[in-house]
Design an enzyme around this catalytic site. Structure first.
Site, short mmCIF file in Angstrom:
data_model
loop_
_atom_site.label_atom_id
_atom_site.label_comp_id
_atom_site.label_asym_id
_atom_site.label_seq_id
_atom_site.Cartn_x
_atom_site.Cartn_y
_atom_site.Cartn_z
CE LYS A 33 160.30 41.27 74.14
NZ LYS A 33 161.69 40.75 74.17
CB THR A 68 165.30 36.48 71.91
OG1 THR A 68 164.08 35.80 72.21
CG2 THR A 68 165.73 36.13 70.50
CB THR A 69 168.52 40.41 73.09
OG1 THR A 69 167.33 40.78 72.37
CG2 THR A 69 169.62 41.35 72.66
CE1 TYR A 127 159.00 38.15 72.87
CE2 TYR A 127 160.71 36.71 73.75
CZ TYR A 127 160.31 37.70 72.87
OH TYR A 127 161.22 38.22 71.98
CE1 TYR A 133 161.03 21.39 63.96
CE2 TYR A 133 160.76 19.82 65.76
CZ TYR A 133 161.01 20.09 64.42
OH TYR A 133 161.24 19.06 63.56
CB ILE A 136 160.80 43.79 77.14
CG1 ILE A 136 159.99 43.76 78.45
CG2 ILE A 136 162.02 42.88 77.25
CD1 ILE A 136 159.43 42.41 78.80
NE ARG A 161 164.27 36.31 67.72
CZ ARG A 161 165.50 36.00 67.29
NH1 ARG A 161 165.85 34.74 67.13
NH2 ARG A 161 166.37 36.96 67.02
#
Length: 296
Positions: free
Chosen positions: A163, A46-47, A135, A109, A207, A140
């Protein structure tokens, strides 16, 4: 065997002003992370603004990090998307260019029911030989992996950890309890302000987003925790809190990427819909980075 113990950085992806990937800067940041004692690197998380990379760029970024690391620490490739076939394409590509493991976020989504979630991960896992980290980041994706599903997903042979970025310490404690007999299943903190708590519950480290600008301190934090030095770890964790709040004061990775630019003296560019942080955020970053002892 766990992919790593300690601190992994969820690495930013630097861009030029025209939006193309700055591979020279990417390699410089990768080398700096290794030199600072980071235990693993996540490329295209994501980052790393993975959701706006093309397939070719996505694999090229992973390959560049793999080549620069040259086997010194594990490289974990973010390959999760909301289309199972697309995730398989990215996962097999990451394996082809030498990634050591995959980080696969839950579908977003369209999400999934529990059977669909299991089959999503199963199909991805069957497409590669690499170990996979789940994850879970409902803030998000609007999709949380509950503890009983973590246990079910862990029956897939190459799913070896998670994560956990739900922010729900009670949920994470339950995951730690029900997975306690599986010594090879790793739980990593996905929230920088919960590293101490999650590692104390039996986690294997973090992480991290803040490791983009404070890799050495984040590595020391996890090493102290894993060694049982909770007093020093507590000091290190609490010292990071004001800076953590600042780098998440706007949507990630906007502030932390700007912080990397301030630290390294480089320009900072994003891909829409992300844009430059506000002047107030930049001023706050400068203040908190200085207070923390980070100088550009």
């Amino acid at each position: 065997m766990k992919i790593f113990e300690g601190s992994a950085v969820a690495l930013v992806t630097p861009f030029f002003a025209d939006g193309s990937v700055d591979f020279n800067q990417l390699e410089e940041l990768t080398e700096w992370q290794v030199s600072q004692g980071t235990d693993a690197i996540v490329a295209c998380g994501t980052t790393g603004e993975a959701s706006t990379l093309t397939n070719d760029e996505h694999i090229a970024v992973i390959e560049a990090v793999v080549k620069k690391v040259d086997g010194r620490i594990p490289v974990i490739a973010g390959t999760g998307v909301n289309d199972t076939n697309h995730a398989i394409e990215l996962s097999t590509g990451a394996e082809r260019v030498g990634a050591d493991a995959l980080l696969v976020v839950t579908p977003y989504y369209n999400k999934a029911n529990e059977d669909g979630l299991f089959m999503h991960y199963e199909k991805i896992a069957q497409s590669v030989k690499l170990p996979i980290l789940l994850y879970s980041v409902a803030s998000r994706t609007n999709f949380n992996i509950p503890p009983h599903m973590v246990k079910r997903l862990a029956t897939i042979p190459n799913i070896v950890g998670i994560k956990e970025a739900s922010g729900d310490i009670s949920q994470i404690a339950t995951i730690a309890q029900i997975m306690a007999e599986d010594q090879d299943f790793a739980i990593y903190s996905g929230n920088d302000d919960q590293v101490l708590a999650i590692t104390a519950l039996g986690g294997s480290g973090t992480i991290s987003t803040i490791a983009n600008i404070a890799p050495k301190a984040t590595s020391e934090l996890t090493k102290r925790l894993l060694a049982g030095d909770y007093e020093r770890a507590r000091q290190l964790q609490l010292a990071q809190i004001p800076l953590i709040h600042t780098i998440f004061s706007e949507v990630n990775p906007i502030p932390v990427k700007k912080a990397v630019g301030l630290l390294k003296g480089t320009e900072t560019h994003y891909r829409l819909p992300l844009s430059q942080p506000s002047e107030a955020t930049v001023a706050r970053l400068e203040k908190e980075m200085q207070a923390y002892g980070l100088e550009g």
